[in-house]
Design an enzyme around this catalytic site. Structure first.
Site, PDB file in Angstrom:
ATOM      1  N   ASN A   1       0.841  -1.205   0.000  1.00 12.14           N
ATOM      2  CA  ASN A   1       0.000   0.000   0.000  1.00 12.14           C
ATOM      3  C   ASN A   1       0.872   1.249   0.000  1.00 12.14           C
ATOM      4  OD1 ASN A   1       0.617  -0.876   2.650  1.00 12.14           O
ATOM      5  ND2 ASN A   1      -1.098   0.231   3.545  1.00 12.14           N
TER       6      ASN A   1
ATOM      7  N   GLU B   1       0.324   5.207   0.798  1.00  9.97           N
ATOM      8  CA  GLU B   1      -0.590   6.237   1.290  1.00  9.97           C
ATOM      9  C   GLU B   1      -0.159   7.624   0.829  1.00  9.97           C
ATOM     10  OE1 GLU B   1      -1.032   5.446   5.515  1.00  9.97           O
ATOM     11  OE2 GLU B   1      -2.268   3.680   5.059  1.00  9.97           O
TER      12      GLU B   1
ATOM     13  N   CYS C   1      -4.107   0.738  -2.459  1.00 11.76           N
ATOM     14  CA  CYS C   1      -3.940  -0.511  -1.712  1.00 11.76           C
ATOM     15  C   CYS C   1      -2.833  -1.390  -2.303  1.00 11.76           C
ATOM     16  CB  CYS C   1      -5.238  -1.304  -1.719  1.00 11.76           C
ATOM     17  SG  CYS C   1      -6.555  -0.590  -0.718  1.00 11.76           S
TER      18      CYS C   1
ATOM     19  N   GLU D   1      -3.062  -4.475  -3.145  1.00 12.01           N
ATOM     20  CA  GLU D   1      -3.560  -5.278  -4.267  1.00 12.01           C
ATOM     21  C   GLU D   1      -3.429  -4.509  -5.582  1.00 12.01           C
ATOM     22  OE1 GLU D   1      -4.988  -4.727  -1.387  1.00 12.01           O
ATOM     23  OE2 GLU D   1      -6.271  -6.377  -0.731  1.00 12.01           O
TER      24      GLU D   1
ATOM     25  N   CYS E   1     -10.281  -5.111   0.366  1.00 11.28           N
ATOM     26  CA  CYS E   1     -11.368  -4.148   0.509  1.00 11.28           C
ATOM     27  C   CYS E   1     -12.290  -4.232  -0.705  1.00 11.28           C
ATOM     28  CB  CYS E   1     -10.814  -2.729   0.666  1.00 11.28           C
ATOM     29  SG  CYS E   1     -10.224  -1.996  -0.880  1.00 11.28           S
TER      30      CYS E   1
ATOM     31  N   CYS F   1     -10.805  -3.201  -4.030  1.00 14.11           N
ATOM     32  CA  CYS F   1      -9.814  -4.161  -4.536  1.00 14.11           C
ATOM     33  C   CYS F   1     -10.478  -5.441  -5.033  1.00 14.11           C
ATOM     34  CB  CYS F   1      -8.784  -4.471  -3.458  1.00 14.11           C
ATOM     35  SG  CYS F   1      -7.635  -3.113  -3.238  1.00 14.11           S
TER      36      CYS F   1
HETATM   37  N1  THU Z   1      -5.350  -1.567   2.498  1.00 13.37           N
HETATM   38  C1  THU Z   1      -4.809  -2.379   1.532  1.00 13.37           C
HETATM   39  O1  THU Z   1      -3.674  -2.159   1.085  1.00 13.37           O
HETATM   40  N2  THU Z   1      -5.565  -3.395   1.060  1.00 13.37           N
HETATM   41  C2  THU Z   1      -6.808  -3.707   1.510  1.00 13.37           C
HETATM   42  O2  THU Z   1      -7.442  -4.593   0.960  1.00 13.37           O
HETATM   43  C3  THU Z   1      -7.375  -2.995   2.664  1.00 13.37           C
HETATM   44  C4  THU Z   1      -6.673  -1.755   3.064  1.00 13.37           C
HETATM   45  C5  THU Z   1      -4.562  -0.419   2.989  1.00 13.37           C
HETATM   46  C6  THU Z   1      -5.117   0.916   2.610  1.00 13.37           C
HETATM   47  C7  THU Z   1      -4.512   1.801   3.688  1.00 13.37           C
HETATM   48  O3  THU Z   1      -3.206   2.195   3.265  1.00 13.37           O
HETATM   49  C8  THU Z   1      -4.387   0.882   4.888  1.00 13.37           C
HETATM   50  O4  THU Z   1      -4.517  -0.435   4.398  1.00 13.37           O
HETATM   51  C9  THU Z   1      -5.432   1.127   5.949  1.00 13.37           C
HETATM   52  O5  THU Z   1      -6.695   1.104   5.406  1.00 13.37           O
END
Ligand code: THU
Length: 136
Positions: free
Chosen positions: A45, A47, A56, A58, A89, A92
């Site tokens: 991920n 940010e 994310c 994925e 999520c 994704c």
């Molecule tokens: N996140 C992912 O990378 N994949 C997911 O399927 C769920 C959430 C990340 C997004 C964000 O950077 C952190 O997790 C908290 O939500």
């Protein structure tokens, strides 16, 4: 999914997780996907100070797969932070749906162990996909 492939996906996802850029949530995620050639692609991920602009793990892994020239996902593994199993999520799930067959395995894992396996169709039932855009 074969045990050896599971282990390879897990190791790739764990390695990707160490690269996560998650200064805001402190929730590092690693994802690994295996393509139609048996090649593994991983991502973390990323940010952003403008929070909604982050993406994310994925999405990063899928980007790496597409950039390699591959077009199908034959298996997915995701590692989150802490003991709880992470499943992709909602956004994704739709991104994965583009490249996964309905029976594609999506494995939840953490740092210590492998967790439940769901199919693409279990995680995103009655989904919208590329077939809907085909002209009749
Ligand atoms: N996140 C992912 O990378 N994949 C997911 O399927 C769920 C959430 C990340 C997004 C964000 O950077 C952190 O997790 C908290 O939500």
């Amino acid at each position: 999914m074969e045990p050896a492939l599971l282990q390879q996906l897990w190791q790739a996802a764990l390695a990707a997780q160490t690269k996560a850029y998650a200064p805001y949530s402190r929730y590092a995620v690693g994802a690994a996907v295996v393509d139609e050639h048996g090649v593994i692609h991983a991502g973390c991920n990323v940010e952003n100070a403008a929070y909604p602009q982050g993406w994310c793990a994925e999405a990063s892994a899928l980007s790496a797969l597409v950039m390699s020239g591959a077009r199908r996902v034959r298996g997915v593994l995701v590692v989150g932070t802490g003991g709880a199993w992470i499943t992709p999520c909602g956004g994704c799930r739709q991104k994965l749906r583009e490249f996964c067959d309905p029976d594609c395995a999506i494995v939840s894992a953490n740092q210590d162990s492998l967790g439940p396996i769901h199919s693409m169709d279990q995680l995103l039932p009655h989904s919208f996909g590329p077939d809907h855009l085909k002209q009749s």
